[in-house]
Enzyme design. Structure first.
Site, PDB file in Angstrom:
ATOM      1  CB  SER A 177      -0.152   3.930   2.672  1.00 15.90           C
ATOM      2  OG  SER A 177      -0.406   2.981   1.638  1.00 15.90           O
ATOM      3  CE1 TYR A 228      -5.673   4.910   2.853  1.00 19.15           C
ATOM      4  CE2 TYR A 228      -4.042   4.209   1.254  1.00 19.15           C
ATOM      5  CZ  TYR A 228      -4.524   4.209   2.543  1.00 19.15           C
ATOM      6  OH  TYR A 228      -3.852   3.531   3.525  1.00 19.15           O
TER       7      TYR A 228
HETATM    8  C1  BGC Z   1      -4.389   0.267   2.090  1.00 20.76           C
HETATM    9  C2  BGC Z   1      -4.840  -1.168   1.924  1.00 20.76           C
HETATM   10  C3  BGC Z   1      -3.992  -1.860   0.865  1.00 20.76           C
HETATM   11  C4  BGC Z   1      -2.513  -1.647   1.112  1.00 20.76           C
HETATM   12  C5  BGC Z   1      -1.643  -2.215  -0.004  1.00 20.76           C
HETATM   13  C6  BGC Z   1      -2.913   0.286   2.362  1.00 20.76           C
HETATM   14  O1  BGC Z   1      -2.455   1.586   2.592  1.00 20.76           O
HETATM   15  O2  BGC Z   1      -5.116   0.887   3.147  1.00 20.76           O
HETATM   16  O3  BGC Z   1      -6.209  -1.208   1.562  1.00 20.76           O
HETATM   17  O4  BGC Z   1      -4.280  -3.254   0.870  1.00 20.76           O
HETATM   18  O5  BGC Z   1      -2.241  -0.273   1.245  1.00 20.76           O
HETATM   19  O6  BGC Z   1      -2.115  -1.882  -1.280  1.00 20.76           O
END
Ligand code: BGC
Length: 279
Positions: A164, A177
């Site tokens: 991410s 996260y």
């Molecule tokens: C998340 C999303 C978020 C995106 C950008 C992703 O890794 O799961 O919820 O919108 O990152 O912030």
């Protein structure tokens, strides 16, 4: 979309991944679903992993088999060691081997820091980081056992970690996260370094804001969308196919010399857009 051009994936040759066997975790929705379908369209046989909602996984299987390749839905919770071991064993038995592991399954359990429970922290780390560790480990055992088959691929195997932009961008209210994705980056790079001599390519794809169920609240209302677009220089929210296309090419021998890299697919979200007018 300009109708004279067609969807970008239409130009990906249907034989790009011919003869390769791919497993995508969390493949019954969102990015995983698009990726599994993209790999099938590019000629790979695909195992569609899911943890719940078998019907949606079977639907993905049907779509993939329409390309004339094999597909099957396997249930497994990627955070459970015995289930991951059994899933990869089953794939080797039923498909013969595995060439591409896309460790995609992931989730969010958002909370402000002091309200975050240990269960929320643990769940996200278990699925997003430990799950990728287990899937990468079991796939690697098979890659090493089999070695390179030159007619299939120049590499003995490819692992693609779904990361991410939050492996780089801190994210208030999402410490579990962001920590899991920071961990994914270092895990991926360490594995890439460790496994490259065995001709195993480990890389990551780092999506930005992609229109999927995980972040529905960020794009569902016009106000949320407007706020979100301020963070995306390219001025559009991503589609799952944007990620699928990146995974397909990264998994193919076209990018055989790419080892230990994170491919950001984010419309420029990691370019600190606030600094376009400030600083
Ligand atoms: C998340 C999303 C978020 C995106 C950008 C992703 O890794 O799961 O919820 O919108 O990152 O912030």
């Amino acid at each position: 979309m300009d109708s004279t051009v067609g969807a970008p994936q239409d130009v990906i040759p249907a034989h790009l991944l011919k003869g390769q066997k791919a497993l995508v975790t969390g493949a019954n929705s969102g990015i995983g679903k698009a990726t599994a379908i993209g790999l099938g369209r590019a000629g790979a046989d695909v195992v569609v992993n899911y943890v719940a909602d078998q019907e949606s996984a079977e639907e993905v299987v049907r779509e993939i088999t329409s390309f004339g390749v094999r597909a099957a839905a396997y249930e497994a919770d990627v955070s459970q060691e015995d289930q991951v071991v059994a899933m990869v064993d089953r794939m080797v038995r039923e498909f013969g081997t595995i060439d591409i592991m896309v460790a995609n399954a992931g989730l969010q359990r958002d909370s402000s820091f002091t309200e975050m429970t240990l269960a929320q922290w643990q769940k996200v780390l278990d699925v997003n980081l430990t799950g990728q560790f287990l899937c990468a480990r079991e796939a690697t055992k098979e890659f090493v056992r089999r070695g390179v088959v030159p007619e299939v691929s120049r590499a003995a195997g490819k692992i693609i970690c779904m990361s991410s932009v939050h492996q780089l961008i801190p994210w208030a209210g999402h410490v579990n996260y962001a920590s899991s994705k920071g961990g994914v980056q270092m895990m991926m790079e360490t594995l890439a370094q460790e496994l490259a001599p065995q001709k195993i390519r480990v890389n990551a794809v780092a999506p930005g804001a992609i229109r999927t169920p995980i972040n529905r609240s960020a794009w569902e209302t016009p106000q949320a969308r407007e706020d979100l677009l301020k963070l995306i220089p390219y001025d559009r929210i991503g589609d799952p196919d944007d990620i699928a296309n990146a995974v397909v090419v990264l998994a193919s021998d076209l990018l055989d010399y790419v080892v230990g890299t994170t491919l950001y697919v984010d419309g420029g979200m990691t370019l600190f857009p606030g600094f376009a007018t400030g600083g």
